[in-house]
Write a protein that holds these residues in place. Structure first.
Motif, PDB file in Angstrom:
ATOM      1  N   UNK A  79     -10.940 -38.057   2.107  1.00  0.00           N
ATOM      2  CA  UNK A  79     -11.844 -39.190   2.019  1.00  0.00           C
ATOM      3  C   UNK A  79     -11.049 -40.496   1.944  1.00  0.00           C
ATOM      4  N   UNK A  80     -11.323 -41.407   2.874  1.00  0.00           N
ATOM      5  CA  UNK A  80     -10.647 -42.700   2.888  1.00  0.00           C
ATOM      6  C   UNK A  80      -9.304 -42.698   3.585  1.00  0.00           C
ATOM      7  N   UNK A  81      -8.858 -41.540   4.067  1.00  0.00           N
ATOM      8  CA  UNK A  81      -7.543 -41.463   4.717  1.00  0.00           C
ATOM      9  C   UNK A  81      -7.648 -41.848   6.189  1.00  0.00           C
ATOM     10  N   UNK A  82      -6.544 -42.367   6.751  1.00  0.00           N
ATOM     11  CA  UNK A  82      -6.502 -42.741   8.166  1.00  0.00           C
ATOM     12  C   UNK A  82      -5.979 -41.612   9.042  1.00  0.00           C
ATOM     13  N   UNK A  83      -5.140 -40.756   8.470  1.00  0.00           N
ATOM     14  CA  UNK A  83      -4.526 -39.706   9.266  1.00  0.00           C
ATOM     15  C   UNK A  83      -5.114 -38.348   8.911  1.00  0.00           C
ATOM     16  N   UNK A  84      -5.128 -37.460   9.887  1.00  0.00           N
ATOM     17  CA  UNK A  84      -5.611 -36.102   9.649  1.00  0.00           C
ATOM     18  C   UNK A  84      -4.590 -35.331   8.822  1.00  0.00           C
ATOM     19  N   UNK A  85      -5.048 -34.202   8.297  1.00  0.00           N
ATOM     20  CA  UNK A  85      -4.125 -33.355   7.546  1.00  0.00           C
ATOM     21  C   UNK A  85      -2.979 -32.878   8.439  1.00  0.00           C
ATOM     22  N   UNK A  86      -3.281 -32.560   9.676  1.00  0.00           N
ATOM     23  CA  UNK A  86      -2.240 -32.101  10.589  1.00  0.00           C
ATOM     24  C   UNK A  86      -1.197 -33.173  10.843  1.00  0.00           C
ATOM     25  N   UNK A  87      -1.653 -34.418  11.035  1.00  0.00           N
ATOM     26  CA  UNK A  87      -0.709 -35.522  11.255  1.00  0.00           C
ATOM     27  C   UNK A  87       0.135 -35.766  10.013  1.00  0.00           C
ATOM     28  N   UNK A  88      -0.479 -35.660   8.860  1.00  0.00           N
ATOM     29  CA  UNK A  88       0.276 -35.837   7.618  1.00  0.00           C
ATOM     30  C   UNK A  88       1.307 -34.726   7.438  1.00  0.00           C
ATOM     31  N   UNK A  89       0.939 -33.512   7.830  1.00  0.00           N
ATOM     32  CA  UNK A  89       1.884 -32.401   7.731  1.00  0.00           C
ATOM     33  C   UNK A  89       3.099 -32.650   8.614  1.00  0.00           C
ATOM     34  N   UNK A  90       2.846 -33.080   9.835  1.00  0.00           N
ATOM     35  CA  UNK A  90       3.953 -33.302  10.769  1.00  0.00           C
ATOM     36  C   UNK A  90       4.865 -34.447  10.318  1.00  0.00           C
ATOM     37  N   UNK A  91       4.289 -35.410   9.584  1.00  0.00           N
ATOM     38  CA  UNK A  91       5.072 -36.575   9.159  1.00  0.00           C
ATOM     39  C   UNK A  91       5.682 -36.401   7.770  1.00  0.00           C
ATOM     40  N   UNK A  92       5.367 -35.295   7.094  1.00  0.00           N
ATOM     41  CA  UNK A  92       5.853 -35.101   5.737  1.00  0.00           C
ATOM     42  C   UNK A  92       7.377 -35.071   5.705  1.00  0.00           C
ATOM     43  N   UNK A  93       7.941 -35.788   4.739  1.00  0.00           N
ATOM     44  CA  UNK A  93       9.404 -35.848   4.626  1.00  0.00           C
ATOM     45  C   UNK A  93       9.908 -35.260   3.313  1.00  0.00           C
ATOM     46  N   UNK A  94       9.176 -35.506   2.240  1.00  0.00           N
ATOM     47  CA  UNK A  94       9.646 -35.055   0.930  1.00  0.00           C
ATOM     48  C   UNK A  94       8.699 -34.006   0.350  1.00  0.00           C
ATOM     49  N   UNK A  95       9.135 -33.408  -0.746  1.00  0.00           N
ATOM     50  CA  UNK A  95       8.302 -32.425  -1.437  1.00  0.00           C
ATOM     51  C   UNK A  95       6.976 -33.046  -1.885  1.00  0.00           C
ATOM     52  N   UNK A  96       7.039 -34.280  -2.383  1.00  0.00           N
ATOM     53  CA  UNK A  96       5.810 -34.912  -2.860  1.00  0.00           C
ATOM     54  C   UNK A  96       4.815 -35.101  -1.716  1.00  0.00           C
ATOM     55  N   UNK A  97       5.311 -35.452  -0.520  1.00  0.00           N
ATOM     56  CA  UNK A  97       4.419 -35.598   0.635  1.00  0.00           C
ATOM     57  C   UNK A  97       3.631 -34.307   0.869  1.00  0.00           C
ATOM     58  N   UNK A  98       4.339 -33.190   0.857  1.00  0.00           N
ATOM     59  CA  UNK A  98       3.694 -31.906   1.130  1.00  0.00           C
ATOM     60  C   UNK A  98       2.794 -31.471  -0.019  1.00  0.00           C
ATOM     61  N   UNK A  99       3.247 -31.714  -1.224  1.00  0.00           N
ATOM     62  CA  UNK A  99       2.454 -31.334  -2.388  1.00  0.00           C
ATOM     63  C   UNK A  99       1.123 -32.076  -2.389  1.00  0.00           C
ATOM     64  N   UNK A 100       1.170 -33.386  -2.169  1.00  0.00           N
ATOM     65  CA  UNK A 100      -0.065 -34.171  -2.138  1.00  0.00           C
ATOM     66  C   UNK A 100      -0.964 -33.731  -0.988  1.00  0.00           C
ATOM     67  N   UNK A 101      -0.359 -33.408   0.152  1.00  0.00           N
ATOM     68  CA  UNK A 101      -1.132 -32.946   1.302  1.00  0.00           C
ATOM     69  C   UNK A 101      -1.925 -31.691   0.957  1.00  0.00           C
ATOM     70  N   UNK A 102      -1.260 -30.711   0.370  1.00  0.00           N
ATOM     71  CA  UNK A 102      -1.957 -29.464   0.067  1.00  0.00           C
ATOM     72  C   UNK A 102      -3.014 -29.656  -1.002  1.00  0.00           C
ATOM     73  N   UNK A 103      -2.756 -30.522  -1.960  1.00  0.00           N
ATOM     74  CA  UNK A 103      -3.781 -30.775  -2.975  1.00  0.00           C
ATOM     75  C   UNK A 103      -4.984 -31.492  -2.360  1.00  0.00           C
ATOM     76  N   UNK A 104      -4.749 -32.387  -1.412  1.00  0.00           N
ATOM     77  CA  UNK A 104      -5.858 -33.062  -0.727  1.00  0.00           C
ATOM     78  C   UNK A 104      -6.625 -32.092   0.157  1.00  0.00           C
ATOM     79  N   UNK A 105      -5.902 -31.177   0.812  1.00  0.00           N
ATOM     80  CA  UNK A 105      -6.575 -30.172   1.638  1.00  0.00           C
ATOM     81  C   UNK A 105      -7.464 -29.281   0.781  1.00  0.00           C
ATOM     82  N   UNK A 106      -6.964 -28.914  -0.386  1.00  0.00           N
ATOM     83  CA  UNK A 106      -7.746 -28.074  -1.283  1.00  0.00           C
ATOM     84  C   UNK A 106      -8.998 -28.811  -1.744  1.00  0.00           C
ATOM     85  N   UNK A 107      -8.845 -30.083  -2.123  1.00  0.00           N
ATOM     86  CA  UNK A 107     -10.001 -30.866  -2.567  1.00  0.00           C
ATOM     87  C   UNK A 107     -11.011 -31.027  -1.445  1.00  0.00           C
TER      88      UNK A 107
END
Length: 381
Positions: free
Chosen positions: A118-146
């Protein structure tokens, strides 16, 4: 005639043994490797001292060097470590999970990855491809779960098998970030350490700060008593679980006494992914019951089982079962039983390339520890 004054002699006093020196921020900063630059050195030093104070552990040179060695090994002094190639590995894992359901699973995965928080500009897939650090991926999966819990049509999820692989608990299980921060401490450990009233997401976020990562990692490394004669075994325990090195030695001794081959992994019981004991008996427990029958009939099966329940505590060393194994081993072999040995555990993580073991980890950290002690000796001159 001479008069001699006689005085009673005071009993000889035992000289006090001075405690190890307590290092200052400046002294700790000098122990960091040269790659840590400028004001960062003092920042790491302050956080290490604060973490040791929180655990009531004296920041002596050997203790500080142990903490610094783990930080260096696990992140190279990065609060939020980057993991090269992790997005690709995570995508492959998700696709493999989806592939178990054939076209249906792939369709569900594609739909979820094409969605946005909600409120994000990029899709989960785009965020996954752009993830660089552990926090990027951790936040992504928590957002996907929500997203899945709040937005995905419940009727659709309940109507097909996709819910078994892409339901909330399954999505949480797909999160590759099970260890985090500068010391790669177990997220589960950190959440438990924070207490039942702590917000798990807030704990996760704190692990990506320098202070939080060091705080929980230091507690994990130093927060238990063990009679190890060198830090090598504490480093192994950091990787494979508290008292793994002590328990691996016991497994080796039980295996020799019974002739039953045992994996010296440091676990006398079987555990689930949440670290909770399972109901079925491990091979080590079965071997201990055989040991009881052959060598210690005064021990009841009930006593052995109750003793093994304490395998993750210091008190396990005072149990009848532990003491019986040590006593019989010394009598049967004529050799003093060692207290600890490196556990043999193969490490599995999408964040690791190639096959690594707990022994490899412990020896690698120990090499960094020895380098830190060398820096201490050089700066103390």
């Amino acid at each position: 005639m001479f008069t001699v004054a006689c005085a009673s002699r005071a009993p000889a006093s035992i000289p006090d043994i001075p405690p190890p020196p307590r290092l200052s921020v400046a002294q700790v900063a000098r122990l960091l490797p040269a790659k840590v630059k400028g004001p960062e050195r003092e920042g790491w030093a302050r956080d290490v001292l604060a973490a040791l104070d929180a655990e009531a552990v004296l920041p002596s040179p050997p203790v500080v060097c142990q903490v610094l060695a783990v930080i260096d090994q696990e992140s190279g002094f990065q609060a939020d470590p980057a993991v090269p190639g992790l997005p690709k590995l995570v995508r492959q894992k998700l696709e493999a999970t989806a592939g178990k359901l054939g076209p249906l699973g792939r369709r569900v995965l594609d739909e979820v990855l094409a969605s946005k928080a909600k409120g994000a500009k990029r899709s989960f897939g785009a965020r996954l491809d752009a993830a660089r650090t552990e926090r990027d991926l951790d936040r992504l999966f928590r957002d996907m779960l929500a997203y899945y819990e709040e937005q995905y049509p419940a009727a659709y999820a309940a109507a097909d098998l996709a819910s078994s692989l892409f339901g909330p608990s399954s999505f949480a299980g797909q999160n590759p970030i099970t260890t985090a921060g500068s010391m790669q401490v177990s997220v589960l450990y950190a959440v438990n350490k924070a207490g039942p009233d702590a917000d798990p997401d807030a704990v996760r976020e704190s692990l990506y700060t320098r202070a939080g990562g060091v705080r929980y990692g230091t507690a994990r490394l130093m927060g238990f008593e063990a009679a190890y004669d060198e830090p090598l075994y504490r480093f192994a325990d950091y990787n494979s679980g508290v008292y793994s090195s002590r328990n691996a030695a016991l497994q080796s001794q039980v295996g020799r006494l019974t002739g039953i081959p045992l994996a010296t992994d440091g676990d006398l019981r079987l555990y689930d992914k949440q670290g909770e004991p399972r109901g079925d008996d491990s091979q080590s427990l079965k071997a201990l019951l055989v040991f009881r029958e052959r060598h210690a009939p005064d021990l009841s099966e009930r006593r052995v089982r109750k003793d093994v329940d304490q395998e993750k505590t210091a008190e396990f060393e005072t149990t009848d079962t532990y003491l019986a194994v040590k006593r019989v081993y010394a009598k049967q072999t004529g050799q003093p039983p060692v207290y600890a040995q490196l556990p043999q555990v193969t490490l599995k993580s999408v964040k690791l390339s190639g096959e690594k073991t707990t022994a490899w980890f412990a020896k690698s950290v120990d090499a960094r520890y020895q380098q830190c002690l060398t820096r201490h000796r050089q700066t103390a001159r």
